[in-house]
Scaffold this motif. Structure first.
Motif, PDB file in Angstrom:
ATOM      1  N   GLY A  11       0.807  -1.210   0.000  1.00 56.19           N
ATOM      2  CA  GLY A  11       0.000   0.000   0.000  1.00 56.19           C
ATOM      3  C   GLY A  11       0.841   1.261   0.000  1.00 56.19           C
ATOM      4  N   GLU A  12       0.572   2.149  -0.938  1.00 56.12           N
ATOM      5  CA  GLU A  12       1.140   3.503  -0.905  1.00 56.12           C
ATOM      6  C   GLU A  12       0.068   4.414  -0.338  1.00 56.12           C
ATOM      7  OE1 GLU A  12       1.699   7.265  -3.596  1.00 56.12           O
ATOM      8  OE2 GLU A  12       2.242   5.430  -4.660  1.00 56.12           O
ATOM      9  N   GLN A  13       0.365   5.087   0.777  1.00 56.10           N
ATOM     10  CA  GLN A  13      -0.683   5.716   1.566  1.00 56.10           C
ATOM     11  C   GLN A  13      -0.521   7.227   1.747  1.00 56.10           C
ATOM     12  OE1 GLN A  13      -1.943   2.135   4.493  1.00 56.10           O
ATOM     13  NE2 GLN A  13      -0.107   3.204   5.110  1.00 56.10           N
ATOM     14  N   PRO A  42       7.152  11.165  10.493  1.00 59.40           N
ATOM     15  CA  PRO A  42       6.903   9.765  10.142  1.00 59.40           C
ATOM     16  C   PRO A  42       7.599   9.427   8.823  1.00 59.40           C
ATOM     17  CG  PRO A  42       5.040  11.111   9.490  1.00 59.40           C
ATOM     18  CD  PRO A  42       6.012  12.042  10.187  1.00 59.40           C
ATOM     19  N   GLY A  43       7.402   8.199   8.334  1.00 63.63           N
ATOM     20  CA  GLY A  43       7.983   7.799   7.064  1.00 63.63           C
ATOM     21  C   GLY A  43       7.357   8.526   5.895  1.00 63.63           C
ATOM     22  N   ASN A  44       8.146   8.725   4.846  1.00 58.15           N
ATOM     23  CA  ASN A  44       7.714   9.492   3.679  1.00 58.15           C
ATOM     24  C   ASN A  44       8.146   8.817   2.389  1.00 58.15           C
ATOM     25  OD1 ASN A  44       6.772  12.452   4.635  1.00 58.15           O
ATOM     26  ND2 ASN A  44       8.376  11.691   6.006  1.00 58.15           N
ATOM     27  N   LEU A  45       7.483   9.210   1.313  1.00 60.63           N
ATOM     28  CA  LEU A  45       7.912   8.763  -0.009  1.00 60.63           C
ATOM     29  C   LEU A  45       9.204   9.457  -0.411  1.00 60.63           C
ATOM     30  CD1 LEU A  45       4.465   8.847  -1.845  1.00 60.63           C
ATOM     31  CD2 LEU A  45       5.707   6.809  -1.105  1.00 60.63           C
ATOM     32  N   THR A  46       9.290  10.750  -0.120  1.00 58.57           N
ATOM     33  CA  THR A  46      10.465  11.522  -0.513  1.00 58.57           C
ATOM     34  C   THR A  46      10.911  12.432   0.622  1.00 58.57           C
ATOM     35  OG1 THR A  46       9.317  13.509  -1.365  1.00 58.57           O
ATOM     36  CG2 THR A  46       9.544  11.640  -2.872  1.00 58.57           C
ATOM     37  N   PRO A  70      14.590   2.023 -14.351  1.00 57.62           N
ATOM     38  CA  PRO A  70      14.973   0.819 -13.593  1.00 57.62           C
ATOM     39  C   PRO A  70      15.407   1.105 -12.160  1.00 57.62           C
ATOM     40  CG  PRO A  70      15.856   0.703 -15.809  1.00 57.62           C
ATOM     41  CD  PRO A  70      15.273   2.081 -15.665  1.00 57.62           C
ATOM     42  N   ALA A  71      16.054   2.257 -11.923  1.00 58.30           N
ATOM     43  CA  ALA A  71      16.580   2.557 -10.592  1.00 58.30           C
ATOM     44  C   ALA A  71      15.575   3.268  -9.696  1.00 58.30           C
ATOM     45  CB  ALA A  71      17.844   3.411 -10.705  1.00 58.30           C
ATOM     46  N   GLN A  72      14.384   3.531 -10.193  1.00 58.58           N
ATOM     47  CA  GLN A  72      13.427   4.312  -9.407  1.00 58.58           C
ATOM     48  C   GLN A  72      12.912   3.514  -8.207  1.00 58.58           C
ATOM     49  OE1 GLN A  72      12.373   7.004  -8.007  1.00 58.58           O
ATOM     50  NE2 GLN A  72      11.818   7.953  -9.960  1.00 58.58           N
ATOM     51  N   HIS A  73      12.667   4.248  -7.111  1.00 61.08           N
ATOM     52  CA  HIS A  73      11.990   3.665  -5.951  1.00 61.08           C
ATOM     53  C   HIS A  73      10.896   4.625  -5.521  1.00 61.08           C
ATOM     54  CE1 HIS A  73      11.475   0.995  -2.507  1.00 61.08           C
ATOM     55  NE2 HIS A  73      11.194   2.087  -1.840  1.00 61.08           N
ATOM     56  N   HIS A  74       9.661   4.143  -5.567  1.00 62.74           N
ATOM     57  CA  HIS A  74       8.517   4.942  -5.132  1.00 62.74           C
ATOM     58  C   HIS A  74       7.865   4.200  -3.971  1.00 62.74           C
ATOM     59  CE1 HIS A  74       5.547   8.049  -5.432  1.00 62.74           C
ATOM     60  NE2 HIS A  74       4.562   7.201  -5.638  1.00 62.74           N
ATOM     61  N   GLY A  75       8.363   4.511  -2.785  1.00 65.31           N
ATOM     62  CA  GLY A  75       7.903   3.881  -1.564  1.00 65.31           C
ATOM     63  C   GLY A  75       8.656   4.516  -0.416  1.00 65.31           C
ATOM     64  N   GLY A  76       8.439   4.045   0.774  1.00 58.60           N
ATOM     65  CA  GLY A  76       9.130   4.621   1.914  1.00 58.60           C
ATOM     66  C   GLY A  76       8.671   3.982   3.201  1.00 58.60           C
ATOM     67  N   PRO A  77       9.287   4.365   4.327  1.00 59.11           N
ATOM     68  CA  PRO A  77       8.887   3.803   5.621  1.00 59.11           C
ATOM     69  C   PRO A  77       7.421   4.112   5.935  1.00 59.11           C
ATOM     70  CG  PRO A  77      10.970   5.008   5.792  1.00 59.11           C
ATOM     71  CD  PRO A  77      10.404   5.329   4.450  1.00 59.11           C
ATOM     72  N   TYR A  78       6.811   3.259   6.742  1.00 58.01           N
ATOM     73  CA  TYR A  78       5.419   3.460   7.159  1.00 58.01           C
ATOM     74  C   TYR A  78       5.282   4.828   7.847  1.00 58.01           C
ATOM     75  CZ  TYR A  78       0.833   2.485   9.095  1.00 58.01           C
ATOM     76  OH  TYR A  78      -0.499   2.550   9.395  1.00 58.01           O
ATOM     77  N   SER A 120       5.013  -1.653   2.894  1.00 57.64           N
ATOM     78  CA  SER A 120       6.073  -2.620   2.638  1.00 57.64           C
ATOM     79  C   SER A 120       7.312  -1.864   2.205  1.00 57.64           C
ATOM     80  CB  SER A 120       5.648  -3.628   1.554  1.00 57.64           C
ATOM     81  OG  SER A 120       5.613  -3.005   0.277  1.00 57.64           O
ATOM     82  N   THR A 121       8.384  -2.580   1.965  1.00 56.66           N
ATOM     83  CA  THR A 121       9.620  -1.929   1.531  1.00 56.66           C
ATOM     84  C   THR A 121       9.743  -1.900   0.016  1.00 56.66           C
ATOM     85  OG1 THR A 121      10.814  -4.035   1.690  1.00 56.66           O
ATOM     86  CG2 THR A 121      10.837  -2.593   3.635  1.00 56.66           C
ATOM     87  N   SER A 122       8.695  -2.273  -0.689  1.00 59.88           N
ATOM     88  CA  SER A 122       8.741  -2.365  -2.140  1.00 59.88           C
ATOM     89  C   SER A 122       8.446  -1.030  -2.806  1.00 59.88           C
ATOM     90  CB  SER A 122       7.743  -3.413  -2.630  1.00 59.88           C
ATOM     91  OG  SER A 122       8.045  -4.685  -2.093  1.00 59.88           O
ATOM     92  N   THR A 123       8.589  -1.008  -4.122  1.00 61.13           N
ATOM     93  CA  THR A 123       8.297   0.171  -4.927  1.00 61.13           C
ATOM     94  C   THR A 123       7.108  -0.106  -5.828  1.00 61.13           C
ATOM     95  OG1 THR A 123       9.169   1.712  -6.592  1.00 61.13           O
ATOM     96  CG2 THR A 123       9.943  -0.554  -6.721  1.00 61.13           C
TER      97      THR A 123
END
Length: 509
Positions: free
Chosen positions: A244-246, A400-404, A447-455, A460-463
């Motif tokens: 989940g991206e929240q 808290p955790g963030n996407l960026t 390929p190197a992109q990561h769109h996710g972040g800490p809760y 999750s830790t995925s992108t």
């Protein structure tokens, strides 16, 4: 009781456009999931999957005019933005087709027996296989890139997983049109229409996450909605992964040296980023730490000038508009909060951009001002003015955790002087993507992109963007001492499929 109708609504007027469908019953959700489950075999051939993804991109491009028109009618995002988003979506489909062709995502590793090792190593052969049917929950703010044909769907299909999409109520007509295009593309390759299911309705979304044949889920939306589905996924008799991206606050730190060097440029850049898409990007900078004093004042002046020129805009629906107006009003009433440009209602159906300022000490101490550390969806940001580095760090420690997370540095700091290295280290635990002298809005498909972040940014830790998004829908399997004749082609010594692999410790391309 008759199923509730699903209406397409014009956000520019709040009026219903047309009835698109009816909310799916539990039986209809079950039918969609079972049809997807039956379609798994049609995705087994990687060549077929790659061709399907490329054809899907071709067919979406061929239907561009009708799709953009439908999307604009339901989202008010405008033809230019939507045309670009559709192009991005098609690029993403083709990118995953390339990943499928290459085959590195299968992560093939082969170890021959080694009796001299301690302990001895038997014959071991490892690769990854698709999980099964994936549930995808569409986002409102990206009706192509994070909806029916978006990254979750594209990466799941690339992994070999059929998909059932829970349509977003803000663009149901577009969802139906896109699903039809994708099913047409599937038929061209002998893939059943059930490979892409589509259901409407809140209750249908709950039924979907509970269905025993759903093996994983992808979600983009609010913390409240994502957490409810995450909990439901975990509470199943057989729990499943929930990616989940929240949402995110996306903090920005402006050093005093950076403000001294280019305050006006930073202020204008911030204005453009926070108001892009009427502030409806999940990576909108929602909190900015800027210095007190002359240089910070110059930045604020530039931000005021730029934001004051932004025209009122339409949010994706009237519920979001009401939440935005109420949210900025509540924040503006807090002690020591000022509104150099007041955000809020811009008209009966629009909102006006603005920003709030507050002493950073207020955020460092907590209390009622913690509201300013929560995302406010729409064209607003909070500028926290800090007196020294200690105060800025105290605020960062409470986030808290963030996407960026972004830092604006001076030329000297960017070269490694002063705070450059230390501030980057402090931002790294906060986010999945850390930017230097850039703005977070805009997530490149690479390929190197990561769109996710800490809760709570993600569960999750995925992108959800980039090549590694495919990993969410796969699981590893190891065969031990299996005769060559019984092995999948991917794991045979002769490598008949020409896959990248690690063979007895040596990486082979």
């Amino acid at each position: 009781m008759a199923a509730a109708p699903v209406w397409s609504v014009d956000p520019r007027t709040g009026k219903q456009r047309e009835q698109v469908a009816v909310e799916a019953t539990p039986a209809e959700v079950d039918t969609a999931v079972r049809a997807a489950h039956e379609a798994r075999g049609a995705l087994a051939d990687r060549a077929v999957r790659a061709a399907f993804l490329r054809t899907a991109a071709d067919r979406l491009e061929a239907a561009r005019e009708a799709l953009v028109e439908a999307a604009d009618a339901e989202t008010a995002l405008g033809p230019v933005r939507l045309t670009g988003e559709l192009a991005r979506t098609c690029y993403q489909l083709r990118a995953f087709a390339g990943i499928v062709d290459e085959g590195a995502f299968l992560d093939v590793v082969i170890n021959h027996p080694d009796a001299t090792a301690t302990p001895p190593v038997p014959d071991l052969r490892r690769h990854k296989v698709p999980l099964g049917v994936v549930a995808v929950y569409s986002a409102s703010n990206f009706p192509f890139a994070f909806s029916v044909p978006g990254g979750d769907t594209a990466s799941a299909l690339a992994a070999g997983c059929p998909v059932v999409v829970k349509a977003h109520p803000d663009h149901p007509a577009l969802s139906e049109l896109v699903a039809k295009v994708l099913r047409t593309a599937a038929a061209e390759h002998g893939i059943p229409a059930g490979v892409l299911g589509l259901v409407h309705g809140f209750d249908a979304g709950i039924e979907l996450i509970k269905h025993p044949l759903i093996t994983a889920a992808g979600f983009t939306g609010s913390v409240r909605g994502g957490r409810a589905l995450f909990d439901a996924a975990a509470a199943r008799p057989v729990p499943i992964p929930f990616h989940g991206e929240q949402g995110s606050l996306n903090p920005v730190v402006v050093t005093e040296a950076a403000a001294a060097e280019r305050a006006e440029e930073i202020g204008a850049g911030l204005a453009g980023s926070m108001t892009m898409g009427v502030g409806q990007f999940c990576v909108k900078p929602g909190l900015v730490l800027a210095p007190q004093g002359e240089f910070g004042d110059r930045l604020i002046g530039s931000l005021m000038d730029a934001v004051s020129k932004v025209e009122a805009g339409v949010l994706l629906d009237h519920r979001m508009r009401d939440n935005f107006v109420a949210g900025v009003t509540e924040r503006a009433k807090l002690p020591e909060v000022e509104s150099p440009v007041t955000p809020g209602a811009g008209g009966e159906h629009t909102v006006g951009a603005g920003f709030l300022t507050v002493p950073a000490a207020r955020l460092a101490e907590g209390g009622d001002h913690d509201l300013l550390l929560e995302e406010c969806f729409g064209p607003v940001t909070v500028v926290a003015r800090y007196t020294d580095d200690t105060e800025a760090r105290a605020v960062l420690s409470r986030l808290p955790g963030n996407l960026t997370a972004t830092v604006q540095l001076s030329a000297g700091e960017a070269a490694g002087e002063g705070l450059g290295v230390s501030i980057l280290a402090e931002l790294t635990p906060l986010a999945g993507r850390v930017l230097v002298n850039a703005w977070p809005t805009g997530v490149a498909v690479a390929p190197a992109q990561h769109h996710g972040g800490p809760y709570p940014a993600t569960t999750s830790t995925s992108t959800s963007v980039g090549g590694t998004a495919i990993e969410r829908w796969l699981r590893p399997v190891v065969y031990q001492n299996a005769p060559e004749a019984l092995l999948p082609a991917e794991l045979r010594d002769g490598n008949p499929l020409g896959l990248p692999r690690r063979f007895n410790g040596v990486l082979e391309r």
